[in-house]
Motif scaffolding. Structure first.
Motif, PDB file in Angstrom:
ATOM      1  N   THR A 148      47.003  27.369  33.151  1.00 34.84           N
ATOM      2  CA  THR A 148      47.178  27.902  34.241  1.00 34.84           C
ATOM      3  C   THR A 148      46.395  26.230  35.670  1.00 34.84           C
ATOM      4  O   THR A 148      46.122  24.947  35.123  1.00 34.84           O
ATOM      5  N   PHE A 149      47.156  26.898  36.645  1.00 33.92           N
ATOM      6  CA  PHE A 149      46.794  25.697  37.543  1.00 33.92           C
ATOM      7  C   PHE A 149      45.841  25.331  38.744  1.00 33.92           C
ATOM      8  O   PHE A 149      45.248  26.809  39.459  1.00 33.92           O
ATOM      9  N   GLY A 150      45.185  24.262  38.885  1.00 32.09           N
ATOM     10  CA  GLY A 150      43.496  24.426  39.909  1.00 32.09           C
ATOM     11  C   GLY A 150      42.790  25.243  39.911  1.00 32.09           C
ATOM     12  O   GLY A 150      42.959  25.896  38.688  1.00 32.09           O
ATOM     13  N   ALA A 151      43.140  25.726  41.069  1.00 28.67           N
ATOM     14  CA  ALA A 151      41.394  26.574  40.720  1.00 28.67           C
ATOM     15  C   ALA A 151      42.243  27.902  40.527  1.00 28.67           C
ATOM     16  O   ALA A 151      41.399  28.690  40.225  1.00 28.67           O
ATOM     17  N   ALA A 152      43.526  28.432  39.832  1.00 29.34           N
ATOM     18  CA  ALA A 152      44.143  29.333  39.447  1.00 29.34           C
ATOM     19  C   ALA A 152      43.396  30.632  38.265  1.00 29.34           C
ATOM     20  O   ALA A 152      42.572  31.123  38.225  1.00 29.34           O
ATOM     21  N   GLY A 153      43.146  28.825  37.439  1.00 29.16           N
ATOM     22  CA  GLY A 153      42.213  29.064  36.391  1.00 29.16           C
ATOM     23  C   GLY A 153      40.361  29.325  36.177  1.00 29.16           C
ATOM     24  O   GLY A 153      39.987  29.817  35.286  1.00 29.16           O
ATOM     25  N   ARG A 154      40.179  29.899  37.747  1.00 24.44           N
ATOM     26  CA  ARG A 154      38.822  30.580  38.093  1.00 24.44           C
ATOM     27  C   ARG A 154      38.396  31.826  37.573  1.00 24.44           C
ATOM     28  O   ARG A 154      38.043  32.337  37.709  1.00 24.44           O
ATOM     29  N   CYS A 155      40.729  32.603  37.504  1.00 28.17           N
ATOM     30  CA  CYS A 155      40.451  34.030  37.679  1.00 28.17           C
ATOM     31  C   CYS A 155      39.833  34.236  35.702  1.00 28.17           C
ATOM     32  O   CYS A 155      40.646  33.574  35.236  1.00 28.17           O
ATOM     33  N   PRO A 156      38.662  35.032  36.013  1.00 30.08           N
ATOM     34  CA  PRO A 156      38.708  35.819  35.273  1.00 30.08           C
ATOM     35  C   PRO A 156      38.816  36.397  34.240  1.00 30.08           C
ATOM     36  O   PRO A 156      40.094  37.167  34.272  1.00 30.08           O
ATOM     37  N   LEU A 157      39.093  36.295  32.716  1.00 26.40           N
ATOM     38  CA  LEU A 157      39.559  37.315  32.016  1.00 26.40           C
ATOM     39  C   LEU A 157      38.889  38.205  31.264  1.00 26.40           C
ATOM     40  O   LEU A 157      37.729  38.241  30.983  1.00 26.40           O
ATOM     41  N   SER A 158      38.613  39.591  31.770  1.00 29.37           N
ATOM     42  CA  SER A 158      38.012  40.737  30.830  1.00 29.37           C
ATOM     43  C   SER A 158      38.929  42.334  30.046  1.00 29.37           C
ATOM     44  O   SER A 158      40.011  42.266  29.920  1.00 29.37           O
ATOM     45  N   LEU A 159      37.840  41.804  28.918  1.00 32.23           N
ATOM     46  CA  LEU A 159      38.464  42.596  27.573  1.00 32.23           C
ATOM     47  C   LEU A 159      37.736  44.393  28.739  1.00 32.23           C
ATOM     48  O   LEU A 159      36.621  44.778  27.957  1.00 32.23           O
ATOM     49  N   ARG A 160      38.523  45.233  28.431  1.00 29.75           N
ATOM     50  CA  ARG A 160      38.570  46.208  28.206  1.00 29.75           C
ATOM     51  C   ARG A 160      38.985  47.250  27.743  1.00 29.75           C
ATOM     52  O   ARG A 160      40.051  48.078  28.135  1.00 29.75           O
ATOM     53  N   PRO A 161      39.163  48.080  25.756  1.00 26.50           N
ATOM     54  CA  PRO A 161      39.442  48.903  25.943  1.00 26.50           C
ATOM     55  C   PRO A 161      39.099  50.299  26.481  1.00 26.50           C
ATOM     56  O   PRO A 161      38.548  50.784  27.216  1.00 26.50           O
ATOM     57  N   LEU A 162      40.333  50.611  26.370  1.00 21.54           N
ATOM     58  CA  LEU A 162      40.147  52.140  27.081  1.00 21.54           C
ATOM     59  C   LEU A 162      41.238  52.853  25.758  1.00 21.54           C
ATOM     60  O   LEU A 162      42.454  53.153  25.629  1.00 21.54           O
ATOM     61  N   PRO A 163      40.741  54.591  25.761  1.00 18.83           N
ATOM     62  CA  PRO A 163      41.741  55.053  25.039  1.00 18.83           C
ATOM     63  C   PRO A 163      42.805  55.992  25.530  1.00 18.83           C
ATOM     64  O   PRO A 163      42.683  55.646  27.038  1.00 18.83           O
TER      65      PRO A 163
END
Length: 386
Positions: free
Chosen positions: A353-368
């Motif tokens: 990721t470039f610069g401030a874009a790396g602040r975007c969080p990744l969230s794990l969300r399992p869905l049935p």
């Protein structure tokens, strides 16, 4: 079998704005609706009147907006049981179906095992499933006009055709036309990841309230969809945001789309299994056995999952660099094995990721799978609008 009325519920811009906002965030007062839509109070009252008369909206009991405030306000709310919507998710081996009300609450569920994947066989089985769902309660059959179908691949939502689905082996299938003829319902077909993204952003997920949002799915396929300025991005050809077919390794394996080195050709569960089989020489290995090998420390299996994680991380970073979402949700059946490649996804993502874009969080969300069908129902609700 069922009645078919393809007309949208609302056509006027003011009515559309009011109903859409109440579906997503209601109940709201007329004052708040005016503030949020930019319409005048008079315009809000005029737009709401026919929706109240038709039973789609109702007024709640008066409430004061603050202590000591003036005349109490009557918030407007959606009447959930005024109309129902069927959603069906077509997976590789099953059909998952739901009936939802206007607030996307699941009211009934049913499923079918999918053996024959030919379009005509799937359409016939889907029609049986819809009939079963609508027979659950008398009100469902009486108040259902719309069916949403979520399917993997390249989907032309406007025409209701599945242009290509590698997982089903379909090419140029007029799915909406066929199923509409057999059910009598107005049918909307959408790519399954886009349908899930609509529901996650509009109603019940981590994307609610965001202007920029992305959903990535991992498992039998690798998919993604993006929301920009509060709207799902379709692009000029309907396949915008398709992360699974970003080329990350020019010398990589051939993808079922015909290209080489796609993320999906490296990181789908089938691609991982093939890599483990090839590396261990065990041609009859099942995916569950490959997972067990990796968790037991087998270097070949662990490297197959690590390579998949790196490919996914690079692709998500590419998406984030281009679009700049506020958050990215990772879902899909592949989250069951996230322990084997999750850290590799995060490391590759952080380094690309470039610069401030790396602040975007990744969230794990399992869905049935039922949530995917709920996404299809959300697409059906959108058919209320022009």
């Amino acid at each position: 079998m069922f009645r078919n009325d393809p007309r949208p519920l609302v056509t006027a811009p003011a009515e559309t704005a009011v109903l859409a906002l109440l579906l997503a965030e209601g109940p709201l007062s007329r004052v708040e609706l005016a503030r949020r839509t930019g319409l005048s109070s008079t315009a809000i009252t005029k737009a709401a009147r026919p929706l109240i008369d038709d039973g789609y909206l109702h007024e709640l009991a008066p409430e004061r907006t603050a202590p000591g405030a003036g005349r109490p306000v009557n918030p407007l709310a959606v009447t959930p049981d005024r109309e129902f919507f069927v959603g069906v998710k077509i997976s590789d081996d099953r059909l998952f179906g739901v009936v939802c009300d206007l607030r996307a609450r699941v009211r009934a569920t049913a499923g079918r095992i999918l053996g024959d994947r030919r379009p005509e066989a799937v359409s016939a089985l889907l029609t049986e499933l819809v009939d079963e769902l609508l027979g659950t309660e008398p009100a469902f059959r009486e108040r259902t006009r719309h069916l949403g179908i979520a399917v993997s691949g390249d989907v032309d939502r406007a025409s209701g055709r599945v242009r290509f689905s590698g997982r089903l082996g379909w090419s140029d299938v007029p799915l909406a036309e066929t199923v509409s003829a057999s059910t009598g319902l107005t049918v909307t077909v959408e790519n399954d990841v886009k349908a899930l993204t609509i529901a996650e952003h509009w109603w019940f997920g981590e994307g609610v309230g965001t202007g920029y949002f992305a959903l990535v799915t991992i498992g039998a396929g690798i998919g993604s969809a993006i929301v920009v300025n509060g709207q799902l991005v379709q692009g000029a050809y309907g396949v915008a945001g398709e992360m699974g077919h970003i080329r990350v390794d020019p010398a990589g394996p051939t993808c079922r789309c015909g290209s080489v080195g796609c993320v999906e050709a490296i990181a789908s569960s089938g691609a991982i299994l093939e890599a483990v089989r090839r590396g261990t020489g065990r041609a009859g290995l099942a995916f569950e056995q490959a997972v067990e090998l990796a968790r037991d420390g087998d270097p070949v299996a662990r490297e197959a999952f690590a390579r998949a994680g790196r490919a996914i991380g690079v692709a998500i970073a590419t998406l984030v660099n281009l679009v700049g979402p506020e958050r990215v949700v990772v879902s899909g059946e592949g989250t069951d094995t996230y322990d084997l490649f999750g850290q590799h996804i995060k490391d590759a993502y952080a380094s690309h990721t470039f610069g401030a874009a790396g602040r975007c969080p990744l969230s794990l969300r399992p869905l049935p799978w039922e949530e995917w069908a709920r996404g299809a129902a959300a697409v059906a609700v959108q058919a209320l609008f022009p």
